[in-house]
Scaffold this motif. Structure first.
Motif, PDB file in Angstrom:
ATOM      1  N   SER A 187      -7.182  -4.476  -2.642  1.00 49.43           N
ATOM      2  CA  SER A 187      -6.544  -3.538  -1.708  1.00 49.43           C
ATOM      3  C   SER A 187      -5.760  -2.416  -2.392  1.00 49.43           C
ATOM      4  N   GLY A 188      -5.753  -2.399  -3.733  1.00 46.45           N
ATOM      5  CA  GLY A 188      -5.046  -1.327  -4.430  1.00 46.45           C
ATOM      6  C   GLY A 188      -3.637  -1.726  -4.829  1.00 46.45           C
ATOM      7  N   SER A 189      -2.743  -0.768  -4.821  1.00 48.94           N
ATOM      8  CA  SER A 189      -1.380  -0.943  -5.319  1.00 48.94           C
ATOM      9  C   SER A 189      -0.583  -1.959  -4.502  1.00 48.94           C
ATOM     10  N   VAL A 190       0.354  -2.637  -5.192  1.00 44.78           N
ATOM     11  CA  VAL A 190       1.273  -3.566  -4.516  1.00 44.78           C
ATOM     12  C   VAL A 190       2.647  -2.928  -4.278  1.00 44.78           C
ATOM     13  N   LEU A 191       2.779  -1.649  -4.522  1.00 48.75           N
ATOM     14  CA  LEU A 191       4.098  -1.023  -4.484  1.00 48.75           C
ATOM     15  C   LEU A 191       4.768  -1.078  -3.115  1.00 48.75           C
ATOM     16  N   ASP A 192       3.974  -1.211  -2.043  1.00 49.80           N
ATOM     17  CA  ASP A 192       4.575  -1.291  -0.705  1.00 49.80           C
ATOM     18  C   ASP A 192       4.910  -2.723  -0.304  1.00 49.80           C
ATOM     19  N   GLN A 193       4.533  -3.682  -1.125  1.00 52.82           N
ATOM     20  CA  GLN A 193       4.831  -5.082  -0.797  1.00 52.82           C
ATOM     21  C   GLN A 193       6.255  -5.418  -1.221  1.00 52.82           C
ATOM     22  N   GLU A 194       6.891  -6.284  -0.447  1.00 48.40           N
ATOM     23  CA  GLU A 194       8.301  -6.573  -0.663  1.00 48.40           C
ATOM     24  C   GLU A 194       8.478  -7.815  -1.533  1.00 48.40           C
ATOM     25  N   VAL A 195       9.486  -7.762  -2.388  1.00 47.83           N
ATOM     26  CA  VAL A 195       9.791  -8.870  -3.296  1.00 47.83           C
ATOM     27  C   VAL A 195      11.282  -9.171  -3.255  1.00 47.83           C
ATOM     28  N   MET A 196      11.601 -10.435  -3.357  1.00 46.63           N
ATOM     29  CA  MET A 196      12.966 -10.903  -3.511  1.00 46.63           C
ATOM     30  C   MET A 196      13.002 -11.831  -4.725  1.00 46.63           C
ATOM     31  N   ILE A 197      14.031 -11.688  -5.562  1.00 42.96           N
ATOM     32  CA  ILE A 197      14.210 -12.563  -6.727  1.00 42.96           C
ATOM     33  C   ILE A 197      15.636 -13.089  -6.710  1.00 42.96           C
TER      34      ILE A 197
ATOM     35  N   PHE B  11       0.118  -2.043 -17.081  1.00 43.94           N
ATOM     36  CA  PHE B  11      -0.884  -1.668 -18.083  1.00 43.94           C
ATOM     37  C   PHE B  11      -2.316  -1.884 -17.598  1.00 43.94           C
ATOM     38  N   LEU B  12      -2.480  -2.199 -16.315  1.00 40.68           N
ATOM     39  CA  LEU B  12      -3.831  -2.284 -15.765  1.00 40.68           C
ATOM     40  C   LEU B  12      -4.423  -0.877 -15.655  1.00 40.68           C
ATOM     41  N   GLU B  13      -5.664  -0.755 -16.068  1.00 38.68           N
ATOM     42  CA  GLU B  13      -6.310   0.554 -16.002  1.00 38.68           C
ATOM     43  C   GLU B  13      -7.815   0.383 -15.849  1.00 38.68           C
ATOM     44  N   ALA B  14      -8.327   0.709 -14.674  1.00 41.21           N
ATOM     45  CA  ALA B  14      -9.765   0.670 -14.390  1.00 41.21           C
ATOM     46  C   ALA B  14     -10.397  -0.646 -14.839  1.00 41.21           C
ATOM     47  N   GLU B  15      -9.714  -1.768 -14.524  1.00 37.63           N
ATOM     48  CA  GLU B  15     -10.215  -3.099 -14.885  1.00 37.63           C
ATOM     49  C   GLU B  15     -11.207  -3.553 -13.816  1.00 37.63           C
ATOM     50  N   LYS B  16     -12.453  -3.802 -14.226  1.00 37.41           N
ATOM     51  CA  LYS B  16     -13.493  -4.199 -13.269  1.00 37.41           C
ATOM     52  C   LYS B  16     -13.338  -5.675 -12.933  1.00 37.41           C
ATOM     53  N   GLY B  17     -13.130  -5.945 -11.634  1.00 37.61           N
ATOM     54  CA  GLY B  17     -12.832  -7.301 -11.219  1.00 37.61           C
ATOM     55  C   GLY B  17     -13.817  -7.866 -10.228  1.00 37.61           C
ATOM     56  N   LYS B  18     -13.339  -8.806  -9.413  1.00 42.32           N
ATOM     57  CA  LYS B  18     -14.168  -9.528  -8.456  1.00 42.32           C
ATOM     58  C   LYS B  18     -14.714  -8.606  -7.366  1.00 42.32           C
ATOM     59  N   ASP B  19     -15.902  -8.953  -6.894  1.00 40.91           N
ATOM     60  CA  ASP B  19     -16.474  -8.325  -5.699  1.00 40.91           C
ATOM     61  C   ASP B  19     -16.553  -6.805  -5.805  1.00 40.91           C
ATOM     62  N   GLY B  20     -16.717  -6.308  -7.036  1.00 40.36           N
ATOM     63  CA  GLY B  20     -16.835  -4.873  -7.231  1.00 40.36           C
ATOM     64  C   GLY B  20     -15.510  -4.125  -7.251  1.00 40.36           C
ATOM     65  N   ALA B  21     -14.413  -4.842  -7.149  1.00 43.91           N
ATOM     66  CA  ALA B  21     -13.094  -4.198  -7.168  1.00 43.91           C
ATOM     67  C   ALA B  21     -12.800  -3.622  -8.552  1.00 43.91           C
TER      68      ALA B  21
ATOM     69  N   TYR C 284      -9.396  -2.618 -10.618  1.00 46.03           N
ATOM     70  CA  TYR C 284      -7.949  -2.758 -10.555  1.00 46.03           C
ATOM     71  C   TYR C 284      -7.277  -1.679 -11.397  1.00 46.03           C
ATOM     72  N   GLY C 285      -6.432  -0.897 -10.756  1.00 49.91           N
ATOM     73  CA  GLY C 285      -5.666   0.121 -11.459  1.00 49.91           C
ATOM     74  C   GLY C 285      -4.230  -0.318 -11.663  1.00 49.91           C
ATOM     75  N   LYS C 286      -3.429   0.587 -12.179  1.00 51.12           N
ATOM     76  CA  LYS C 286      -2.016   0.338 -12.452  1.00 51.12           C
ATOM     77  C   LYS C 286      -1.322  -0.206 -11.203  1.00 51.12           C
ATOM     78  N   ARG C 287      -0.593  -1.297 -11.381  1.00 48.98           N
ATOM     79  CA  ARG C 287       0.204  -1.928 -10.326  1.00 48.98           C
ATOM     80  C   ARG C 287      -0.620  -2.412  -9.144  1.00 48.98           C
ATOM     81  N   SER C 288      -1.791  -2.968  -9.463  1.00 50.77           N
ATOM     82  CA  SER C 288      -2.628  -3.587  -8.433  1.00 50.77           C
ATOM     83  C   SER C 288      -2.248  -5.034  -8.170  1.00 50.77           C
ATOM     84  N   GLY C 289      -1.317  -5.581  -8.934  1.00 51.14           N
ATOM     85  CA  GLY C 289      -0.893  -6.959  -8.747  1.00 51.14           C
ATOM     86  C   GLY C 289       0.471  -7.180  -9.363  1.00 51.14           C
ATOM     87  N   ALA C 290       1.118  -8.267  -8.983  1.00 49.67           N
ATOM     88  CA  ALA C 290       2.423  -8.630  -9.528  1.00 49.67           C
ATOM     89  C   ALA C 290       2.397 -10.075 -10.001  1.00 49.67           C
ATOM     90  N   CYS C 291       2.968 -10.303 -11.171  1.00 48.11           N
ATOM     91  CA  CYS C 291       3.016 -11.644 -11.774  1.00 48.11           C
ATOM     92  C   CYS C 291       4.417 -12.230 -11.632  1.00 48.11           C
TER      93      CYS C 291
END
Length: 341
Positions: free
Chosen positions: A184-194, A287-297, A299-306
């Motif tokens: 789905s692209g960037s995770v920047l709009d997803q909310e996080v609490m720590i 540091f993600l940059e044009a990483e070819k992933g599952k189902d043809g996705a 992944y660009g910068k900030r496509s996931g959070a660890c």
């Protein structure tokens, strides 16, 4: 349940196992790297969404360098100067992050075949023998990592290890979560609490200085949930050094407790993180940059959070950090839970 068998470049058979519960959640893991491959969660419309980044084939995991779904060890995160002293003896490690060691060096645990010790519809247990001198670390280390899916929508990851010499150990899982869907692209709009009032200050090479810095009044404050993207581009030294969030938070409390949460308004999927460890690296895929992933996705910068639960980075060199030393014959045991609500 076996869901797929693939072949590594060495001709080894890599197997995927599917875990399912009665609520429709499904988790797929592989004995190649003891890797978390898929986490399928029903969204608000009861449509299954795969919420972790990854690859379609074992070849992707063999060649990929960003640790999707990886079991990381012998020591996750960074060891400054690629070496340490233990019991009066110096140990030299591989430099693979400037002059430092990252995630155990280049002979990563997630690039190895693990043995499947147990598997059924809800739990898989993998084991690995890391021999004395492996990656430069002392001691024959016997490791077990188990993945369990519960009816409470919990993915429990349990680590268990013993060594025949004093050694250091810090195992974690390096999955990248995107609760709107892995594609789905960037995770920047997803909310996080720590749940953390402080983080460990680090230098330009991400090696902790030993100083613990309060989050109050800084972009590092996630005590109240906020969108990941709200402060990520702030002109703040830690964010400049890390090119975004890539830091260890000093988690509140002790023992097994909830330490973080993430939520997507788009899908209605929320996740809580539980651990018994003192720290957690929150990393936003800077540091993600044009990483070819599952189902043809792709992944660009900030496509996931660890959410990498851990002992603090470089703890072996910091007297004020809880030490990652495992004594001969003692047992290393820790659990991390990702719960979907």
């Amino acid at each position: 349940m076996i869901c797929n068998i693939d072949q590594t470049a060495k001709g080894e058979k890599a197997t995927c196992y599917s875990l399912k519960n009665k609520k429709g959640m499904e988790v797929v893991v592989s004995d190649f790297g003891a890797t978390l491959v898929k986490v399928l969660v029903p969204d608000r419309d009861n449509i299954l969404r795969d919420v972790v980044l990854g690859y379609d084939t074992v070849e992707g995991y063999e060649q990929g360098g960003v640790h999707f779904g990886a079991t990381v060890g012998r020591v996750a995160n960074r060891i400054g100067g690629a070496g340490f002293e233990l019991n009066g003896k110096e140990y030299r490690l591989t430099k693979n992050d400037n002059q430092n060691t990252l995630h155990g060096g280049i002979d990563y645990y997630n690039k190895r075949m693990w043995k499947t010790e147990q598997e059924d519809d809800t739990k898989v247990v993998f084991s690995l023998l890391s021999p004395d001198g492996d990656q430069g670390f002392p001691g024959n280390l016997k490791i077990q990592v188990s993945y369990e899916l519960t009816e409470e929508q919990e993915l429990k990851i349990h680590y268990d290890a013993v060594s025949d010499q004093d050694t250091i150990i810090n195992l974690t899982n390096h999955s990248y979560f995107n609760l709107s869907g892995h594609d789905s692209g960037s995770v920047l709009d997803q909310e996080v609490m720590i749940c953390a009032e402080a983080f460990t200050e680090a230098d330009a090479e991400s090696i902790p200085t030993g100083k613990i810095v309060p989050v109050d009044g800084t972009p590092m404050d996630f005590r109240k949930k906020k969108p990941i993207g709200r402060d990520v581009e702030e002109e703040y030294e830690a964010l400049i050094f890390g090119k975004g969030y890539d830091h260890n938070w000093v988690l509140d409390g002790t023992g097994m407790r909830m330490v973080a949460a993430m939520a997507s308004k788009q899908t209605g999927i929320s996740m809580e993180v539980y651990t018994d460890l003192p720290g957690m690296q929150f990393y936003t895929g800077n540091f993600l940059e044009a990483e070819k992933g599952k189902d043809g996705a792709v992944y660009g910068k900030r496509s996931g959070a660890c959410f990498e639960t851990q002992y603090f980075p470089d703890a072996i060199h910091k007297e004020n950090f809880e030490g990652p030393v495992l004594k001969n014959g003692e047992r290393y045991e820790t659990t991390t839970v990702y719960k979907f609500v």
